[in-house]
Scaffold this motif. Structure first.
Motif, PDB file in Angstrom:
ATOM      1  N   PHE A   1       1.253   5.364   0.652  1.00 23.68           N
ATOM      2  CA  PHE A   1       0.642   6.488   1.350  1.00 23.68           C
ATOM      3  C   PHE A   1       1.545   7.706   1.282  1.00 23.68           C
ATOM      4  O   PHE A   1       2.747   7.588   1.057  1.00 23.68           O
TER       5      PHE A   1
ATOM      6  N   TYR B   1       6.182  10.025  -0.418  1.00 21.03           N
ATOM      7  CA  TYR B   1       5.480   8.769  -0.656  1.00 21.03           C
ATOM      8  C   TYR B   1       6.231   7.633   0.029  1.00 21.03           C
ATOM      9  O   TYR B   1       7.447   7.514  -0.089  1.00 21.03           O
TER      10      TYR B   1
ATOM     11  N   ASP C   1      -1.681  -2.216  -4.173  1.00 20.35           N
ATOM     12  CA  ASP C   1      -2.966  -1.506  -4.102  1.00 20.35           C
ATOM     13  C   ASP C   1      -2.894  -0.303  -5.037  1.00 20.35           C
ATOM     14  O   ASP C   1      -1.923   0.440  -5.031  1.00 20.35           O
TER      15      ASP C   1
ATOM     16  N   LEU D   1      -4.767   2.369  -4.977  1.00 17.69           N
ATOM     17  CA  LEU D   1      -5.079   3.627  -4.303  1.00 17.69           C
ATOM     18  C   LEU D   1      -3.856   4.183  -3.593  1.00 17.69           C
ATOM     19  O   LEU D   1      -2.945   3.451  -3.235  1.00 17.69           O
ATOM     20  N   THR D   2      -3.844   5.498  -3.390  1.00 16.49           N
ATOM     21  CA  THR D   2      -2.824   6.155  -2.590  1.00 16.49           C
ATOM     22  C   THR D   2      -3.509   6.767  -1.394  1.00 16.49           C
ATOM     23  O   THR D   2      -4.486   7.503  -1.531  1.00 16.49           O
ATOM     24  N   TYR D   3      -3.018   6.454  -0.213  1.00 18.76           N
ATOM     25  CA  TYR D   3      -3.634   6.900   1.032  1.00 18.76           C
ATOM     26  C   TYR D   3      -2.882   8.098   1.586  1.00 18.76           C
ATOM     27  O   TYR D   3      -1.726   8.323   1.272  1.00 18.76           O
ATOM     28  N   THR D   4      -3.546   8.871   2.421  1.00 14.34           N
ATOM     29  CA  THR D   4      -2.947  10.033   3.056  1.00 14.34           C
ATOM     30  C   THR D   4      -3.009   9.869   4.557  1.00 14.34           C
ATOM     31  O   THR D   4      -3.996   9.409   5.095  1.00 14.34           O
ATOM     32  N   ILE D   5      -1.932  10.270   5.238  1.00 19.51           N
ATOM     33  CA  ILE D   5      -1.948  10.237   6.687  1.00 19.51           C
ATOM     34  C   ILE D   5      -2.044  11.660   7.191  1.00 19.51           C
ATOM     35  O   ILE D   5      -1.444  12.541   6.717  1.00 19.51           O
TER      36      ILE D   5
ATOM     37  N   LYS E   1       0.860  -1.187   0.000  1.00 19.46           N
ATOM     38  CA  LYS E   1       0.000   0.000   0.000  1.00 19.46           C
ATOM     39  C   LYS E   1       0.892   1.231   0.000  1.00 19.46           C
ATOM     40  O   LYS E   1       1.919   1.258   0.684  1.00 19.46           O
TER      41      LYS E   1
ATOM     42  N   LYS F   1       5.458   9.381  -6.568  1.00 21.45           N
ATOM     43  CA  LYS F   1       4.800   8.072  -6.541  1.00 21.45           C
ATOM     44  C   LYS F   1       5.506   7.112  -7.490  1.00 21.45           C
ATOM     45  O   LYS F   1       5.657   5.923  -7.183  1.00 21.45           O
TER      46      LYS F   1
END
Length: 113
Positions: A7, A14, A107, A109-113, A5, A35
Motif C-alpha cells: 500500500f 510504499y 498481492d 494490486l497496490t492499495y492506497t490509504i 499486500k 514499489k
C-alpha cells in the motif's frame, strides 16, 4: 493462505503488510520510496523470516517488548512491530511470521490509504 499486500501512504511511501493464514495482520514494514524497493524487501522477509537473527528484540521506554525485523548483513530496519503486553505475546507473533512469510503470496494490486 498468507499474503503480502502493498500500500501507498499519504506521503507517497510504499509499505507492505503480511497477513497470516488466519487473515490477521502480523507485520507492517517501514516506508520505501519505490514499489520496486518495497518488493525487494518483501523478498528479504520471505528469505530471512525463519532466521532468528533477523529479529532484534527490544523494550520500549515503558518496558513493553517489541521487535525490529532487519536485514542481517546491513542492519537496515525493514519493519518495527507494535508494543506487546509481555515477551511471550511478542514471541508468538514472531513465530507466526516465521510460519507465514516463507510461503506467502504477493498481492499484485497496490492499495492506497
Amino acid at each position: 493462505m498468507a499474503l503480502f499486500k502493498i500500500f501507498v501512504d499519504k506521503k507517497g511511501l510504499y509499505h507492505f503488510l503480511l497477513k497470516s493464514d488466519s487473515k490477521h495482520i502480523v507485520f507492517i514494514s517501514v516506508g520505501f520510496s519505490t514499489k520496486t524497493n518495497c518488493l525487494k524487501h518483501i523478498q528479504t522477509v520471505k528469505r530471512n523470516s525463519v532466521n532468528d537473527q533477523a529479529y532484534s528484540r527490544l523494550k520500549s521506554n515503558y518496558g513493553n517488548p517489541y521487535f525490529k525485523f532487519r536485514k542481517i548483513r546491513t542492519d537496515e530496519t525493514i519493519g518495527i512491530s507494535e508494543l506487546f503486553l509481555n515477551r511471550s505475546v511478542m514471541e508468538r507473533k514472531i513465530q507466526e511470521i516465521k510460519q507465514s512469510a516463507v510461503h506467502a503470496h504477493i498481492d499484485k494490486l497496490t492499495y492506497t490509504i
